[in-house]
Design a protein around this motif. Structure first.
Motif, PDB file in Angstrom:
ATOM      1  N   THR A  77     -12.720   3.662   4.421  1.00 21.46           N
ATOM      2  CA  THR A  77     -13.685   4.200   3.279  1.00 21.46           C
ATOM      3  C   THR A  77     -12.569   4.542   2.118  1.00 21.46           C
ATOM      4  OG1 THR A  77     -15.205   4.958   4.909  1.00 21.46           O
ATOM      5  CG2 THR A  77     -15.053   5.923   2.745  1.00 21.46           C
ATOM      6  N   TRP A  78     -11.539   5.433   2.568  1.00 21.04           N
ATOM      7  CA  TRP A  78     -10.499   5.868   1.485  1.00 21.04           C
ATOM      8  C   TRP A  78      -9.990   4.662   0.804  1.00 21.04           C
ATOM      9  CZ3 TRP A  78      -5.017   5.271   1.335  1.00 21.04           C
ATOM     10  CH2 TRP A  78      -4.341   6.095   0.641  1.00 21.04           C
ATOM     11  N   LYS A  79      -9.524   3.613   1.530  1.00 23.23           N
ATOM     12  CA  LYS A  79      -9.096   2.234   0.748  1.00 23.23           C
ATOM     13  C   LYS A  79     -10.074   1.804  -0.194  1.00 23.23           C
ATOM     14  CE  LYS A  79      -6.135   0.664   4.310  1.00 23.23           C
ATOM     15  NZ  LYS A  79      -5.715  -0.331   5.456  1.00 23.23           N
ATOM     16  N   VAL A  80     -11.332   1.745   0.282  1.00 22.44           N
ATOM     17  CA  VAL A  80     -12.722   1.355  -0.941  1.00 22.44           C
ATOM     18  C   VAL A  80     -12.640   2.101  -2.128  1.00 22.44           C
ATOM     19  CG1 VAL A  80     -15.040   0.704  -0.853  1.00 22.44           C
ATOM     20  CG2 VAL A  80     -13.861   0.107   1.056  1.00 22.44           C
ATOM     21  N   LYS A  81     -12.470   3.551  -1.903  1.00 22.56           N
ATOM     22  CA  LYS A  81     -12.684   4.499  -3.064  1.00 22.56           C
ATOM     23  C   LYS A  81     -11.349   4.254  -3.944  1.00 22.56           C
ATOM     24  CE  LYS A  81     -15.262   8.011  -0.918  1.00 22.56           C
ATOM     25  NZ  LYS A  81     -15.470   9.241  -0.129  1.00 22.56           N
TER      26      LYS A  81
ATOM     27  N   MET B 280      -8.451   9.977  28.717  1.00 24.60           N
ATOM     28  CA  MET B 280      -7.489   9.717  27.611  1.00 24.60           C
ATOM     29  C   MET B 280      -8.110   8.488  26.923  1.00 24.60           C
ATOM     30  SD  MET B 280      -3.652  10.377  28.883  1.00 24.60           S
ATOM     31  CE  MET B 280      -2.930  10.406  27.164  1.00 24.60           C
ATOM     32  N   ASN B 281      -8.437   7.407  27.840  1.00 23.56           N
ATOM     33  CA  ASN B 281      -8.991   6.180  27.014  1.00 23.56           C
ATOM     34  C   ASN B 281     -10.469   6.572  26.122  1.00 23.56           C
ATOM     35  OD1 ASN B 281      -7.023   4.372  27.677  1.00 23.56           O
ATOM     36  ND2 ASN B 281      -8.268   3.709  29.539  1.00 23.56           N
ATOM     37  N   THR B 282     -11.233   7.398  27.004  1.00 22.12           N
ATOM     38  CA  THR B 282     -12.442   7.774  26.175  1.00 22.12           C
ATOM     39  C   THR B 282     -12.041   8.604  25.135  1.00 22.12           C
ATOM     40  OG1 THR B 282     -13.431   8.008  28.488  1.00 22.12           O
ATOM     41  CG2 THR B 282     -14.581   9.132  26.629  1.00 22.12           C
ATOM     42  N   VAL B 283     -11.184   9.313  25.072  1.00 22.72           N
ATOM     43  CA  VAL B 283     -10.823  10.101  23.892  1.00 22.72           C
ATOM     44  C   VAL B 283     -10.509   9.313  22.748  1.00 22.72           C
ATOM     45  CG1 VAL B 283      -9.397  12.131  22.809  1.00 22.72           C
ATOM     46  CG2 VAL B 283     -10.521  12.308  25.117  1.00 22.72           C
ATOM     47  N   LEU B 284      -9.399   8.327  23.146  1.00 24.15           N
ATOM     48  CA  LEU B 284      -9.015   7.518  22.013  1.00 24.15           C
ATOM     49  C   LEU B 284     -10.085   6.501  21.750  1.00 24.15           C
ATOM     50  CD1 LEU B 284      -5.464   6.468  23.649  1.00 24.15           C
ATOM     51  CD2 LEU B 284      -6.012   8.190  21.699  1.00 24.15           C
ATOM     52  N   GLU B 285     -10.894   6.061  22.307  1.00 23.50           N
ATOM     53  CA  GLU B 285     -12.051   5.073  22.023  1.00 23.50           C
ATOM     54  C   GLU B 285     -12.842   5.965  20.947  1.00 23.50           C
ATOM     55  OE1 GLU B 285     -13.892   3.804  25.436  1.00 23.50           O
ATOM     56  OE2 GLU B 285     -12.113   2.271  25.830  1.00 23.50           O
TER      57      GLU B 285
ATOM     58  N   LYS C 209     -15.951  -1.330   5.827  1.00 24.88           N
ATOM     59  CA  LYS C 209     -15.796   0.064   6.360  1.00 24.88           C
ATOM     60  C   LYS C 209     -15.660   0.024   7.849  1.00 24.88           C
ATOM     61  CE  LYS C 209     -17.756   2.511   2.557  1.00 24.88           C
ATOM     62  NZ  LYS C 209     -18.612   3.426   2.144  1.00 24.88           N
ATOM     63  N   LEU C 210     -16.330  -0.994   8.560  1.00 16.42           N
ATOM     64  CA  LEU C 210     -16.553  -1.226   9.857  1.00 16.42           C
ATOM     65  C   LEU C 210     -14.974  -1.467  10.677  1.00 16.42           C
ATOM     66  CD1 LEU C 210     -19.402  -3.519  10.141  1.00 16.42           C
ATOM     67  CD2 LEU C 210     -19.472  -1.198  10.333  1.00 16.42           C
TER      68      LEU C 210
ATOM     69  N   LEU D   5     -13.210   6.397  14.348  1.00 13.81           N
ATOM     70  CA  LEU D   5     -13.516   7.385  13.341  1.00 13.81           C
ATOM     71  C   LEU D   5     -12.309   7.436  12.294  1.00 13.81           C
ATOM     72  CD1 LEU D   5     -14.912  10.453  15.315  1.00 13.81           C
ATOM     73  CD2 LEU D   5     -16.361   8.801  13.849  1.00 13.81           C
ATOM     74  N   PHE D   6     -11.183   7.532  13.037  1.00 16.06           N
ATOM     75  CA  PHE D   6     -10.066   7.295  12.038  1.00 16.06           C
ATOM     76  C   PHE D   6      -9.996   6.300  11.080  1.00 16.06           C
ATOM     77  CE2 PHE D   6      -5.615   5.564  11.368  1.00 16.06           C
ATOM     78  CZ  PHE D   6      -4.995   6.854  10.728  1.00 16.06           C
TER      79      PHE D   6
END
Length: 218
Positions: free
Chosen positions: A167-171, A150-155, A194-195, A160-161
């Motif tokens: 990126t959406w905020k910048v646009k 579960m930690n691997t999936v969340l990491e 974006k990082l 990405l999220f």
């Protein structure tokens, strides 16, 4: 101490669940074998325990940080040391309470056929004919491997999220300013924004993850 007692109470609740499941499955002894009943009860109890561990970890981290901030420590080193001690102690009990119970206490204080020691008028759970080692292996496998997975999936998903969100905020911000910028000539601050934010204590989960998985592996 309250949070430690809460973790122990969760282990007791899982034990009572396991006892009730075994008692319910004993009614169908002609269709359910004892080994299958033990495997089912142990697996489901370990899965429930894993869910409780993940929820309590989030609560413990929040409460430990809040309590440490209330101490008003003078230096950052004292703050980090106090926070590390709180998080480690709370999560250690949270992770290993059920494992210690199966390894050292389960089936040790059941009493004798003349006088069984009972909990809520029910006999204490006993180990199988082969001992508690198999149940301990199932508990370790589900908790350690499940938490790692579960930690691997969340990491993988969280960065990405947050990258897409930033990126959406910048646009959106560029559209409001009505000053579109070519992607190839974006300023450095836009690329940095974006990082994913690293944070002052981002290594805490990494060290805790190593500390909780290495004993289970050994």
């Amino acid at each position: 101490m309250l949070l430690v007692v809460l973790a122990v109470a969760t282990v007791v609740a899982v034990v009572l669940y396991r006892m009730s499941v075994l008692a319910a499955l004993s009614v169908y002894q002609d269709r359910v074998t004892t080994s299958a009943a033990l495997f089912f009860s142990t697996s489901t109890a370990a899965s429930i325990n894993l869910c409780c561990i993940l929820v309590f970890n989030w609560i413990y981290t929040f409460v430990a940080q809040y309590l440490t901030e209330m101490e008003f420590l003078r230096t950052q080193t004292e703050f980090d040391d106090s926070l590390t001690l709180k998080i480690y102690l709370l999560q250690f009990v949270n992770h290993y309470a059920s494992i210690f119970y199966i390894a050292f206490f389960k089936g040790k204080f059941i009493g004798s056929p003349r006088k069984y020691n009972k909990i809520f008028k029910n006999r204490q759970e006993e180990c199988g004919p082969e001992g508690c080692l198999m149940e301990l292996c199932i508990q370790l496998a589900i908790i350690m491997i499940g938490k790692q997975a579960m930690n691997t999936v969340l990491e993988m998903l969280f960065p990405l999220f947050y990258k897409k969100l930033n990126t959406w905020k910048v646009k959106i911000g560029l559209q409001k300013d009505q000053s579109p910028i070519n992607k190839e000539k974006q300023p450095q601050w836009i690329k940095d924004f974006k990082l994913v934010e690293w944070g002052p204590r981002s290594l805490f989960p990494e060290y805790l993850e190593m500390g909780y998985t290495m004993p289970g592996t050994i």
